[in-house]
Design a protein around this motif. Sequence first.
Motif, PDB file in Angstrom:
ATOM      1  N   ASP A  83       0.902  -1.079   0.389  1.00 57.06           N
ATOM      2  CA  ASP A  83      -0.112   0.075  -0.811  1.00 57.06           C
ATOM      3  C   ASP A  83       1.462   1.233   0.177  1.00 57.06           C
ATOM      4  O   ASP A  83       1.546   1.251   0.551  1.00 57.06           O
ATOM      5  CB  ASP A  83      -0.849  -0.153   1.096  1.00 57.06           C
ATOM      6  N   PRO A  84       0.432   1.765  -1.045  1.00 60.63           N
ATOM      7  CA  PRO A  84       1.494   3.225  -0.915  1.00 60.63           C
ATOM      8  C   PRO A  84       1.398   3.553   0.501  1.00 60.63           C
ATOM      9  O   PRO A  84       2.474   4.668   0.739  1.00 60.63           O
ATOM     10  CB  PRO A  84       1.238   4.084  -2.010  1.00 60.63           C
ATOM     11  N   HIS A 137      -2.311   5.831   8.577  1.00 57.94           N
ATOM     12  CA  HIS A 137      -2.507   6.429   7.151  1.00 57.94           C
ATOM     13  C   HIS A 137      -3.647   6.197   6.235  1.00 57.94           C
ATOM     14  O   HIS A 137      -3.494   6.140   5.397  1.00 57.94           O
ATOM     15  CB  HIS A 137      -1.112   6.024   7.065  1.00 57.94           C
ATOM     16  N   GLY A 138      -4.091   6.103   6.900  1.00 52.10           N
ATOM     17  CA  GLY A 138      -5.568   5.339   6.354  1.00 52.10           C
ATOM     18  C   GLY A 138      -5.918   4.085   6.128  1.00 52.10           C
ATOM     19  O   GLY A 138      -5.378   3.432   6.569  1.00 52.10           O
ATOM     20  N   PRO A 139      -6.695   4.142   5.703  1.00 54.77           N
ATOM     21  CA  PRO A 139      -7.205   2.498   5.407  1.00 54.77           C
ATOM     22  C   PRO A 139      -6.670   1.526   5.209  1.00 54.77           C
ATOM     23  O   PRO A 139      -5.599   2.007   3.810  1.00 54.77           O
ATOM     24  CB  PRO A 139      -8.408   2.530   4.610  1.00 54.77           C
ATOM     25  N   SER A 146      -2.225  -8.708  -0.196  1.00 56.72           N
ATOM     26  CA  SER A 146      -2.157  -7.237   0.411  1.00 56.72           C
ATOM     27  C   SER A 146      -0.736  -6.850   1.475  1.00 56.72           C
ATOM     28  O   SER A 146      -0.961  -8.045   2.667  1.00 56.72           O
ATOM     29  CB  SER A 146      -2.713  -6.279   0.858  1.00 56.72           C
ATOM     30  N   LEU A 147       0.376  -6.897   1.573  1.00 57.88           N
ATOM     31  CA  LEU A 147       0.752  -7.134   2.738  1.00 57.88           C
ATOM     32  C   LEU A 147       0.890  -6.417   3.633  1.00 57.88           C
ATOM     33  O   LEU A 147       1.202  -7.388   4.425  1.00 57.88           O
ATOM     34  CB  LEU A 147       2.966  -6.943   2.498  1.00 57.88           C
ATOM     35  N   MET A 152      -1.894  -7.244   9.114  1.00 58.17           N
ATOM     36  CA  MET A 152      -2.314  -6.835  10.607  1.00 58.17           C
ATOM     37  C   MET A 152      -3.240  -7.952  11.068  1.00 58.17           C
ATOM     38  O   MET A 152      -3.904  -8.275  11.606  1.00 58.17           O
ATOM     39  CB  MET A 152      -3.234  -6.287  10.229  1.00 58.17           C
ATOM     40  N   VAL A 153      -3.436  -8.991   9.767  1.00 52.58           N
ATOM     41  CA  VAL A 153      -4.613  -9.926   9.763  1.00 52.58           C
ATOM     42  C   VAL A 153      -3.712 -11.143  11.366  1.00 52.58           C
ATOM     43  O   VAL A 153      -4.279 -11.796  11.887  1.00 52.58           O
ATOM     44  CB  VAL A 153      -4.960 -11.224   8.744  1.00 52.58           C
TER      45      VAL A 153
END
Length: 201
Positions: A83-84, A137-139, A146-147, A152-153
């Motif tokens: 994610d950027p 930093h947002g969703p 997605s790394l 997070m999982v």
Amino acid sequence: MRKITLLSAVMLITACLWSSFTDASRQRRFGYLNTGPPISLGLLYFVPISLAVPSISHMFGRSLSLQELIDEDDEMAEALYWDPAYEVTLRKLSVYFAHLELFSMGCQERLICELAAEPETFSPIPEIFLKELRPLHGPVTRSPDSLMWRYMVAMREGFTAPIEACGRSYPKCPLPAKKILNMPVLKVWQFLASKFNVRLM
């Protein structure tokens, strides 16, 4: 009656002043210190993370690569979507995992899971890894590709299940955190943190 009362008041004030004077002179003579509550002074020592993480890397040594023990079909973290908004965070985590020579996705996830399951056992390492996994930093893209989401999982899995469940959730990694990390050195860090207020920065 009024004169007697006034005289009594003057005598009482004189006695109090004399008592204070003699107490003060006695304290000066015998060197008494402040009798109030004691004051504790302490120092806080900060140690760079770049020094701490390599010191607790696995104990297999250079002759036996950790990667030789890992499932060949396991994904590599670099192959997933970054994610950027979380690129800086993911680069930090990538450096930490590189210090541990831990490049497979399964072992990274299992390590995060076990750090979250028993943070006291592995302190201060959970503080280094888990603080980076807050969605500040947002969703985050909710996808297995997605790394950041995968990390997070894994963290959530550790928070909600016993440490033994992490091995079952990430079977491609044969090594628990206690084999990935150098536990004797980690105990030294824990001792220093408890005795000398050592903190990582």
